[in-house]
Design an enzyme around this catalytic site. Structure first.
Site, PDB file in Angstrom:
ATOM      1  N   ASN A   1      47.075 -44.182 -18.594  1.00 41.55           N
ATOM      2  CA  ASN A   1      46.763 -45.612 -18.264  1.00 41.55           C
ATOM      3  C   ASN A   1      46.194 -46.585 -19.498  1.00 41.55           C
ATOM      4  OD1 ASN A   1      44.269 -44.930 -17.521  1.00 41.55           O
ATOM      5  ND2 ASN A   1      44.074 -46.613 -16.287  1.00 41.55           N
TER       6      ASN A   1
ATOM      7  N   CYS B   1      46.947 -48.346 -11.756  1.00 40.61           N
ATOM      8  CA  CYS B   1      47.630 -47.624 -13.178  1.00 40.61           C
ATOM      9  C   CYS B   1      49.022 -47.108 -13.241  1.00 40.61           C
ATOM     10  CB  CYS B   1      46.439 -46.460 -13.531  1.00 40.61           C
ATOM     11  SG  CYS B   1      44.792 -47.211 -13.687  1.00 40.61           S
TER      12      CYS B   1
ATOM     13  N   GLU C   1      41.781 -43.488 -18.402  1.00 40.99           N
ATOM     14  CA  GLU C   1      41.001 -42.644 -17.375  1.00 40.99           C
ATOM     15  C   GLU C   1      42.145 -42.010 -16.403  1.00 40.99           C
ATOM     16  OE1 GLU C   1      41.225 -46.482 -14.956  1.00 40.99           O
ATOM     17  OE2 GLU C   1      41.064 -45.674 -17.261  1.00 40.99           O
TER      18      GLU C   1
ATOM     19  N   THR D   1      35.990 -50.457 -13.391  1.00 35.83           N
ATOM     20  CA  THR D   1      35.329 -51.130 -12.251  1.00 35.83           C
ATOM     21  C   THR D   1      34.904 -52.446 -12.586  1.00 35.83           C
ATOM     22  OG1 THR D   1      32.866 -50.069 -12.557  1.00 35.83           O
ATOM     23  CG2 THR D   1      34.745 -48.564 -11.210  1.00 35.83           C
ATOM     24  N   GLY D   2      35.675 -52.960 -13.448  1.00 39.08           N
ATOM     25  CA  GLY D   2      35.086 -54.303 -13.805  1.00 39.08           C
ATOM     26  C   GLY D   2      35.183 -55.446 -12.706  1.00 39.08           C
ATOM     27  N   THR D   3      36.194 -55.745 -12.172  1.00 43.51           N
ATOM     28  CA  THR D   3      35.972 -56.737 -11.267  1.00 43.51           C
ATOM     29  C   THR D   3      35.446 -56.132  -9.862  1.00 43.51           C
ATOM     30  OG1 THR D   3      38.303 -57.852 -12.070  1.00 43.51           O
ATOM     31  CG2 THR D   3      37.639 -58.433  -9.748  1.00 43.51           C
TER      32      THR D   3
ATOM     33  N   CYS E   1      43.361 -47.988 -20.001  1.00 44.06           N
ATOM     34  CA  CYS E   1      42.034 -47.536 -20.355  1.00 44.06           C
ATOM     35  C   CYS E   1      41.773 -46.176 -20.356  1.00 44.06           C
ATOM     36  CB  CYS E   1      40.903 -48.279 -19.232  1.00 44.06           C
ATOM     37  SG  CYS E   1      41.278 -50.170 -18.918  1.00 44.06           S
TER      38      CYS E   1
END
Length: 916
Positions: free
Chosen positions: A348, A144, A352, A534-536, A350
């Site tokens: 960033n 990020c 967060e 925390t996708g990947t 997204c």
């Protein structure tokens, strides 16, 4: 005397043991097939992984994180190789920089961290996996970045360049464009400025090009504009207007899917857009006051417009295309740890990570479900130990990693921002038998988050004792300690009734120790925690749920060894049923029912009161948007940064629902919120079919009665020659007109006449013909509900603001007319089911009804963070069942992606559209 670095004693391993021996290993073939073509998108044979790892996790590890060309001796082929590469590099850096008391402590650090990685207890963000320890590549470890841009052409062109470098490294960046003068202001050499939106077009094209050539993932980016910028309305509508173009082109036969060959013609699609709003603006919305737009160069007022109108535009645009999101500037900077270093302007991609311009943050997430034993006891000591290990590892990384620019490197090393977080919260709560949308679920989540951030700062203070506080600590000591105190104060607002004593005790005690250490030793990191999508890495850890999200659905797709897929009931379901006291026979029956019917509704032996435990983000047992916001509000006071999460709404959600979500998010103290109304964007559809079940005897009987009634009225029921009627004037955008509704003696509508301005025009003629068709339908027995259901939300011009106090905005003349008919002729229950309510009905559920005197900013400030006390009783929201019908196909392997936070992630290969 140095304070001992607490947390580096062994917890999971023993001295002299091999951390890799904690699991059994096997070799298997990693293979990813293209869902659309059947072709093999990726294959690597003989990959070494623990036997407990799923094929999904194996595929992600192999395709995303193994380095070296396929088929060459340099190609990595074992998880052991990657764990050694990353951890040994970090341990070596740590020894060099004085992080460890001796070689034994360094060995302890390495063994314990390897144990976490191979046992899927924690994971670093993706750049660490594919960069750290690899010879010949920049050691970029952060996912990020926040950039800055000034009102000069050099600065704007440099913004393009910096983004390109960051995207090339597989990371994402965000920027606030509010320093760029508006299109209403003049240039020094004469003429009018282009404005920030025009420069967004160039940056979007650049990101799209790099996305096409990049091999790691799409370019992830965020653009932000302050709500008082003169170009704010143009900014709000950029993506909504492009979405209208996309729908028009798709209807004309063009391929407008996410990776469609014609999709490149749609602009502004490579960024998330957010409006940065202040408390002053939100107060003006509640009070119905005007809002001023100020020149960037001089500060003078260039325009005034109603604040409510501006908020409605934000909600309407988000209803159409999910953008823009909203960031709450006053709240963000109220929690700012280093205000003397400058305000927090950006985030960033997204939302967060929020801190200084030209800075970065490396992320790591903990798999919460790994810390819950079979008896439902949460391993507090193991969790805290994991937090400490990760903070040490991340801080070592900050000082040794490479950065895309010298300016980012300087800021990052001076303030050492970290982003520890977690995944699998939704699965954890379900396993405990707690509904995600409940006081119990929120209190439990708040306690865990409090422990995580509290112990992260505790470790940071002990690091400061050993290797020194961050460079800017002395200048911002007061701000840093003030925010730590604010975190501590909010612990008392957690409802301890719902939290086990050992968990609640840890949440309270850690902050007392942390405050004392911070006063004595200082702090090593200006920020320590946030909640990423925390996708990947969530898939790499085989998490059922990502980040703070609830479960997407109770039925999952699993990739099998040797290829192929299968569906299965989420394994958290039987665990939850055991926690709720069901015997094995009942569990088997319920799981079999879910597997067969793809729903838990109607499952045999399931007690109705337990149904909320299994509510998901999508499906027919869905969590309302208020439940999403309430959970975010519960944990936000215990995070340094913010939360990447999308508040899901069904397709039937209205503009008013979205507006209310934005207001409620601000009131409950969130730093940012993004919404996603299902099917609001053009994209390749995820083909999810509704469940089909045989009709019951009662349903058949009811259907027969309805058919008989319809048959009895199949002939035209003419209106009497003399009848009552209602006539009302209306205005939608710039179109004016009149509607007259003729009624039967019992008050039922039987005909409608619609007259619009510009008689003789095509629109007037079409509306005349339309009126005749609807009137004949009403007289032949077609229920008003049927017409309303078909015509509400139909979109075409003219559309926009109306002069009707009950219906403030309409997507077309037809949308307005049938909303008006629904209000006049349908009862409240029927209208609620259709998602149609008057302004008064909608504002009745707001904490600050717009027609009443709103609270002062001081009163609102005192209520911030109070979400961890029992929340105000919110009205029940009836939401129609919905499924994710517009998830894109993965551009790496062609499989269907799923939503994760503000992004999409592929569950087959781990490709993500975000930055985690």
């Amino acid at each position: 005397m140095k304070t001992q670095l607490k947390g580096l004693e062994r917890h999971f391993t023993s001295k002299g043991s091999d951390p890799f021996a904690s699991v059994a290993w096997e070799r298997r073939d990693a293979k990813i097939s293209n869902y659309r073509t059947g072709e093999v998108a990726f294959e690597q044979k003989g990959v070494e992984v623990p036997t407990t790892w799923s094929m999904n996790a194996t595929n992600i590890l192999s395709q995303k994180y193994f380095r070296g060309a396929l088929g060459t001796p340099e190609r990595e082929g074992s998880l052991k190789t990657i764990a050694n590469r990353i951890v040994d590099t970090l341990a070596g850096w740590g020894e060099k920089d004085g992080y460890f008391a001796d070689a034994e402590e360094a060995a302890c650090f390495g063994d314990e961290l390897k144990y976490l990685l191979v046992n899927q207890r924690a994971a670093f963000n993706s750049p660490v996996w594919f960069n750290i320890g690899v010879q010949g590549v920049p050691q970029q470890g952060s996912a990020c970045f926040i950039l800055s841009v000034d009102d000069t052409m050099d600065a704007i062109l440099n913004w393009y360049r910096e983004e390109g470098v960051i995207f090339k490294g597989g990371s994402g960046a965000g920027v606030n464009l509010s320093r760029i003068r508006s299109s209403l202001e003049h240039l020094n050499g004469g003429g009018t400025a282009s404005g920030p939106v025009s420069f967004m077009r160039g940056a979007d094209a650049s990101a799209g090009t790099i996305k096409s050539g990049g091999k790691t993932r799409r370019a992830a980016k965020m653009v932000i504009l302050d709500v008082d910028h003169p170009d704010i309305e143009e900014f709000i509508w950029t993506k909504a207007i492009e979405e209208r173009k996309a729908r028009t082109l798709e209807a004309a036969g063009f391929d407008m899917g996410v990776d469609g060959k014609d999709a490149f013609s749609i602009q502004y699609q490579n960024a998330n857009n957010s409006v940065r709003v202040s408390d002053a603006f939100m107060q003006a919305v509640l009070e119905g006051r005007d809002w001023e737009l100020h020149a960037v160069t001089t500060g003078e007022v260039l325009r005034r417009l109603p604040a409510r109108d501006l908020m409605r535009q934000i909600a309407q645009a988000a209803w159409e295309c999910a953008d823009p999101g909203v960031q709450y500037d006053t709240t963000i900077n109220r929690w700012h740890t280093t205000p003397n270093a400058g305000p927090i302007n950006g985030s960033n991609p997204c939302s967060e990570y929020m801190h200084l311009d030209s800075s970065s943050c490396n992320l790591a997430s903990i798999n919460l479900l790994k810390y819950l034993d079979d008896d439902g006891v949460f391993d507090v000591d193991g969790f805290m130990h994991t937090v400490s290990l990760l903070i040490v590892a991340q801080d070592i990384l900050v000082g040794n990693a490479d950065y895309p620019t010298d300016k980012i490197a300087k800021t990052s090393r001076a303030y050492r921002q970290l982003g520890i977080g977690y995944a699998n919260l939704g699965a954890l709560l379900m396993a405990l038998g707690m509904p995600y949308d409940s006081d119990a679920g929120r209190a439990y989540a708040a306690a865990i988050t409090s422990i995580m951030t509290g112990y992260a700062y505790d470790t940071s203070a002990r690091l400061a004792a050993r290797v020194g506080p961050f460079d800017g600590f002395a200048a911002d000591r007061a701000g840093m300690l003030r925010v730590i105190g604010m975190h501590h104060e909010h612990v008392s607002k957690i409802d301890s009734y719902f939290v086990p004593p050992e968990l609640m005790g840890a949440a309270q005690e850690i902050w007392q120790e942390t405050e004392a250490l911070a006063q004595e030793q200082g702090i090593r990191n200006a920020q320590v925690s946030l909640l990423a999508p925390t996708g990947t890495i969530g898939l790499l850890m085989d998490c059922d749920t990502t980040g703070i999200e609830p479960d997407l659905g109770l039925v999952k797709f699993k990739t099998l060894v040797g290829g192929g897929t299968m569906t299965f009931v989420n394994q958290t379901v039987p665990r939850a049923l055991r926690s709720l006291g069901y015997n094995q026979s009942a569990i088997d029956a319920i799981v079999s029912y879910i597997d067969a019917h793809k729903t838990i509704l109607g499952a045999p032996e399931l007690t109705a009161e337990h149904l909320p435990v299994f509510a998901c983000a999508m499906g027919d047992n869905v969590i309302s948007y208020r439940g999403h916001i309430a959970m975010m509000s519960a944990v936000q006071p215990f995070l340094s940064g913010a939360i990447s999460k999308t508040v899901n709404l069904p397709e039937s959600a209205t503009v008013e629902d979205i507006e209310e979500a934005y207001i409620e998010s601000w009131r409950l103290g969130l730093k940012a919120v993004a919404i996603y109304r299902d099917n609001c964007k053009v994209g390749q559809p995820l083909q999810t079919m509704p469940k089909e079940e045989p009709a019951t005897a009662a349903e058949v009987a009811t259907l027969r009665k309805e058919l008989a009634a319809l048959g009895a009225r199949s002939k035209r029921e003419r209106l009497p020659r003399h009848r009552q009627s209602r006539t009302y004037a209306f205005q939608v955008a710039d179109a004016e007109g009149y509607a007259t509704v003729g009624e039967y003696p019992d008050g039922r509508p039987g005909e409608i006449f619609i007259k619009v301005s510009k008689q003789g025009s095509t629109l007037a003629g079409v509306m005349d013909a339309f009126s005749i068709a609807v009137s004949l339908g009403l007289q032949h027995g077609v229920p008003m509900e049927t017409f309303v259901r078909k015509y509400v939300n139909m979109r075409f011009e003219p559309a926009g603001i109306t002069d009707d106090q009950d219906i403030r905005i309409a997507s077309s003349l037809v949308d307005y007319i049938f909303r008006r008919l629904a209000i006049d002729y349908l009862d409240a229950e029927a209208r609620e089911e259709l998602g149609i309510q008057t302004t008064a009905e909608r504002t009745r559920g707001l904490a600050f009804p717009v027609q009443e005197q709103p609270p002062s900013i001081r009163e609102i400030d005192e209520s911030y963070g109070a979400s961890t006390t029992p929340l105000p009783q919110l009205e029940e929201v009836v939401t129609a069942p919905f499924t994710q019908t517009d998830a894109p196909y993965c551009y790496s392997c062609g499989n269907v992606m799923q939503r994760s936070g503000s992004c999409f992630v592929c569950s087959s290969c781990g490709t993500t559209s975000g930055c985690s």
